[in-house]
Design a protein around this motif. Sequence first.
Motif, mmCIF file in Angstrom:
data_model
loop_
_atom_site.group_PDB
_atom_site.id
_atom_site.type_symbol
_atom_site.label_atom_id
_atom_site.label_comp_id
_atom_site.label_asym_id
_atom_site.label_seq_id
_atom_site.Cartn_x
_atom_site.Cartn_y
_atom_site.Cartn_z
ATOM 1 N N SER A 161 116.853 13.005 70.549
ATOM 2 C CA SER A 161 116.170 13.664 69.433
ATOM 3 C C SER A 161 114.688 13.752 69.734
ATOM 4 O O SER A 161 114.124 12.889 70.408
ATOM 5 N N GLU A 162 114.040 14.767 69.224
ATOM 6 C CA GLU A 162 112.623 14.958 69.458
ATOM 7 C C GLU A 162 111.814 14.091 68.508
ATOM 8 O O GLU A 162 112.288 13.657 67.475
ATOM 9 N N GLY A 163 110.540 13.963 68.831
ATOM 10 C CA GLY A 163 109.644 13.175 67.989
ATOM 11 C C GLY A 163 109.484 11.767 68.528
ATOM 12 O O GLY A 163 110.108 11.371 69.519
ATOM 13 N N PRO A 164 108.606 10.996 67.921
ATOM 14 C CA PRO A 164 108.367 9.616 68.392
ATOM 15 C C PRO A 164 109.599 8.752 68.180
ATOM 16 O O PRO A 164 110.305 8.874 67.187
ATOM 17 N N LYS A 165 109.809 7.863 69.161
ATOM 18 C CA LYS A 165 110.953 6.957 69.083
ATOM 19 C C LYS A 165 110.553 5.654 68.410
ATOM 20 O O LYS A 165 109.435 5.179 68.567
ATOM 21 N N GLU A 166 111.524 5.047 67.667
ATOM 22 C CA GLU A 166 111.232 3.762 66.992
ATOM 23 C C GLU A 166 111.156 2.624 67.990
ATOM 24 O O GLU A 166 110.354 1.704 67.848
ATOM 25 N N PHE A 167 111.950 2.678 69.067
ATOM 26 C CA PHE A 167 111.962 1.620 70.081
ATOM 27 C C PHE A 167 111.579 2.229 71.429
ATOM 28 O O PHE A 167 112.451 2.517 72.271
ATOM 29 N N PRO A 168 110.293 2.457 71.654
ATOM 30 C CA PRO A 168 109.891 3.034 72.945
ATOM 31 C C PRO A 168 110.146 2.053 74.075
ATOM 32 O O PRO A 168 110.132 0.839 73.889
ATOM 33 N N ARG A 169 110.396 2.569 75.248
ATOM 34 C CA ARG A 169 110.714 1.720 76.393
ATOM 35 C C ARG A 169 109.427 1.103 76.930
ATOM 36 O O ARG A 169 108.525 1.796 77.371
ATOM 37 N N GLU A 170 109.356 -0.208 76.871
ATOM 38 C CA GLU A 170 108.201 -0.945 77.366
ATOM 39 C C GLU A 170 108.575 -1.908 78.479
ATOM 40 O O GLU A 170 107.708 -2.412 79.176
ATOM 41 N N LYS A 171 109.850 -2.232 78.633
ATOM 42 C CA LYS A 171 110.299 -3.184 79.650
ATOM 43 C C LYS A 171 110.688 -2.411 80.908
ATOM 44 O O LYS A 171 111.316 -1.347 80.849
ATOM 45 N N ARG A 211 113.849 -16.189 74.050
ATOM 46 C CA ARG A 211 114.676 -15.354 74.931
ATOM 47 C C ARG A 211 115.557 -14.430 74.098
ATOM 48 O O ARG A 211 115.837 -13.287 74.507
ATOM 49 N N LEU A 212 116.019 -14.899 72.931
ATOM 50 C CA LEU A 212 116.801 -14.038 72.053
ATOM 51 C C LEU A 212 115.979 -12.830 71.614
ATOM 52 O O LEU A 212 116.486 -11.696 71.540
ATOM 53 N N CYS A 213 114.695 -13.058 71.326
ATOM 54 C CA CYS A 213 113.832 -11.939 70.957
ATOM 55 C C CYS A 213 113.664 -10.963 72.125
ATOM 56 O O CYS A 213 113.688 -9.729 71.960
ATOM 57 N N VAL A 214 113.494 -11.515 73.352
ATOM 58 C CA VAL A 214 113.347 -10.654 74.530
ATOM 59 C C VAL A 214 114.621 -9.843 74.756
ATOM 60 O O VAL A 214 114.579 -8.634 75.043
ATOM 61 N N CYS A 215 115.777 -10.514 74.626
ATOM 62 C CA CYS A 215 117.049 -9.795 74.811
ATOM 63 C C CYS A 215 117.225 -8.706 73.763
ATOM 64 O O CYS A 215 117.791 -7.635 74.048
ATOM 65 N N LEU A 216 116.747 -8.955 72.537
ATOM 66 C CA LEU A 216 116.839 -7.921 71.511
ATOM 67 C C LEU A 216 115.956 -6.727 71.873
ATOM 68 O O LEU A 216 116.352 -5.559 71.677
ATOM 69 N N ASP A 217 114.754 -7.010 72.420
ATOM 70 C CA ASP A 217 113.897 -5.896 72.857
ATOM 71 C C ASP A 217 114.584 -5.061 73.926
ATOM 72 O O ASP A 217 114.612 -3.818 73.869
ATOM 73 N N VAL A 218 115.157 -5.734 74.935
ATOM 74 C CA VAL A 218 115.821 -5.006 76.021
ATOM 75 C C VAL A 218 117.002 -4.204 75.488
ATOM 76 O O VAL A 218 117.212 -3.043 75.853
ATOM 77 N N TYR A 219 117.753 -4.811 74.597
ATOM 78 C CA TYR A 219 118.933 -4.126 74.060
ATOM 79 C C TYR A 219 118.534 -2.880 73.285
ATOM 80 O O TYR A 219 119.115 -1.794 73.461
ATOM 81 N N LEU A 220 117.523 -3.011 72.401
ATOM 82 C CA LEU A 220 117.129 -1.875 71.570
ATOM 83 C C LEU A 220 116.488 -0.771 72.408
ATOM 84 O O LEU A 220 116.751 0.426 72.194
ATOM 85 N N GLU A 221 115.654 -1.154 73.401
ATOM 86 C CA GLU A 221 114.995 -0.136 74.221
ATOM 87 C C GLU A 221 116.000 0.595 75.111
ATOM 88 O O GLU A 221 115.964 1.822 75.245
ATOM 89 N N MET A 222 116.922 -0.213 75.724
ATOM 90 C CA MET A 222 117.911 0.430 76.585
ATOM 91 C C MET A 222 118.918 1.244 75.774
ATOM 92 O O MET A 222 119.372 2.301 76.203
ATOM 93 N N GLU A 223 119.270 0.760 74.576
ATOM 94 C CA GLU A 223 120.254 1.457 73.754
ATOM 95 C C GLU A 223 119.688 2.747 73.211
ATOM 96 O O GLU A 223 120.375 3.766 73.127
ATOM 97 N N SER A 224 118.403 2.772 72.855
ATOM 98 C CA SER A 224 117.789 3.999 72.324
ATOM 99 C C SER A 224 117.626 5.044 73.412
ATOM 100 O O SER A 224 117.610 6.244 73.140
ATOM 101 N N GLN A 225 117.544 4.619 74.656
ATOM 102 C CA GLN A 225 117.381 5.565 75.753
ATOM 103 C C GLN A 225 118.668 6.326 76.034
ATOM 104 O O GLN A 225 118.650 7.510 76.370
ATOM 105 N N VAL A 226 119.813 5.674 75.845
ATOM 106 C CA VAL A 226 121.074 6.355 76.131
ATOM 107 C C VAL A 226 121.613 7.089 74.925
ATOM 108 O O VAL A 226 122.657 7.718 74.988
ATOM 109 N N CYS A 227 120.962 6.979 73.794
ATOM 110 C CA CYS A 227 121.421 7.684 72.591
ATOM 111 C C CYS A 227 121.043 9.168 72.695
ATOM 112 O O CYS A 227 120.476 9.620 73.689
ATOM 113 N N ASP A 228 121.296 9.879 71.618
ATOM 114 C CA ASP A 228 121.020 11.310 71.620
ATOM 115 C C ASP A 228 119.517 11.533 71.784
ATOM 116 O O ASP A 228 118.701 10.773 71.275
#
Length: 662
Positions: A625-635, A606-623
């Motif tokens: 920037s163009e180009g491929p994202k490191e943490f694409p939204r999959e959840k 569950r810690l791994c799942v929460c880390l995925d959600v955190y990184l995907e949601m956090e990268s979405q609200v960031c600036d």
Amino acid sequence: MSSDAVKKRKPKVIRNEAGTPETKRGRAEGEQDVLVYNEEVELEGRDPQQDYMLYKDTCAALAKLMAEIQELKSGGAKVGSVEMEERRRQCSVHFITLKKLNRMAHMRLKKGRDQTHEAKQRVDVLHLQLQNLLYEVMHLQKEISKCLEFKSQHEEIELVSEEEFFQEAPAEISRPHVTRDDHHQLTLARLDWELEQRKRLAEQYKMSLARKEKIHKAIEQKREYLSSLQPGLQSIMQASLPVQECLSMPFEQMQKQAEVARHLPPPLYVLLVQAAAYGQACGKTHKTLSASISGDVDEAKALSRPPEDSQDDESDSDAEEEQQNTKRRRATVGVQLDDKRKEMLRRHPLSLCVDLKCKDGSVLHLFFYYLLNLNILTVKTKVSTTTDLSGAVSAGELLNSESLLNCLYASDHGQETPNPTNRYQFDKVGITTFVDYVSDLGHPYVWVQKLGGLQFSSDGAQVCVLMGNALSASHMERTMKLLQGRLQARLALHKQFSSLEHSIIPVSGECQHLFPAKVVSGLTRWTMMSYQEFTELGFVQHVLKAGLLRETDLFFMAVVERGTGGNCALVSDSSLSTCSSEVNVFRAELQGPRPGLQLLTNQIQRLCVCLDVYLEMESQVCDGSEGPKEFPREKMCLRTARGPSRLKPFKYNHPQGFFSHR
């Protein structure tokens, strides 16, 4: 006349009372009269007082002559003058008189001593005669006393009463017309009647002995017959051993163990009985619990022997030890204290081993010991498994015998003795804490005391041993289940740790619905930490202040990462705090199927799942920037953030497959 002539001329005096043989022979041969002078005869006629006065006068005259000679010499007279020679002759005469008086005095002394000795001999003879007479008197008095105190043997015989005698005795023995008025004849008649009775009883005794001998021969014959059956019975018992093992009825082993169990101390005996009863009640399909006794049986027998049997031996040995101690150097105070500590912590020579088996084949060996002087039970543990458990490095402390059973019940660490009386006993021998001896003696857990029927109150009053069976039975089932659960949990953790060290999070099929199908974050490191290293971490200080940690706890560190992102969060991040709550607070969802041994790996997953959600949601609200994202939204999430703190949706909803806020 010159002085040399005076010196050469000496009077010839022959002293002899009756004359020596030479004088007698000379008198017979030469027929000459010889004058014999005997001073002893003269001594009898002399007065000692007159001799004393003569002695004083002679000394005075001698002193006067010496003074005159001194005056003549000082006056210039020559040495060989007539006056000086005359005075010297007179001095010589006085010296001869003094010598004679000296001899007389010695002779009087010898005579007085001889008379005294003769008188003493007469007194000793009279004293000896007196002692002999006194001894004879004393002997006669003793004989008289013996005669007066003499008791006839018939007085020690318990004769029948006079009424019974006149009723039972025949007339030719009782003779009532004579014995009623004569006490002496009555006593003789009663003795005759006693003799007749004893003769009759002697005949009966002989008949009884003959009957006894006959019965004894019959018993011997039957005993020989039974002895002849012994080899056959033993062969039958040996042949029945496979049947006993097949039917799980080891009668012979149970009989031997029952014989040894008689020498167990009461707490171990109570534990043995209750463990055997629980094993028989719960081991219908397979035997889950078995108990066995080990130790020195002979020493236990000697320990339970009454002290009267060895009192004389102990007294002799004590006397020998005292004699040896007088020859040896006195032991130091430190050695005496060590001996007292060893005696205080002495264990009973017999111990009890209880084997608790699990369904997977693992066995928990419990070794119970009884401390004689402390009156407590201790336990040591050992785990046997069917698989090799040496692969996991971080799981080394999970099955450690020193910490395996800690806190089986709440706050029961087994470090201090539960008997309050032991504290005063420790003070006498200089023991500060029982923790120093736990590794050698075992852990005195409270539940161990209750299994042995021992319970101690706060004031040190011990529960009666008669209630020990009831106390043990009330705790046996729950304690055995807790022990099985502890062993299964530790073995499951050991297996999980082995996978976690290889960065593999094992999730069972029953728990797959708790997590999404794709989890990108993964475990990169799993290590064990010490208590000191854990307390140095900054984000655990609030846990330390709350008192939720103890040095006996086990500490591990897991690092979960996804790409360049890792779960090394700051305390100020509210989303990570929510992530921590999702893992720890809602752990009931992660228990998995009973008995809930999947909790650790499910929490990490569950810690791994929460880390995925955190990184995907956090990268979405960031600036953006163009180009491929490191943490694409999959959840799939209903809302990416909620509230002023912008909390992330960490709750996974199955079977819809989306994440939401709680």
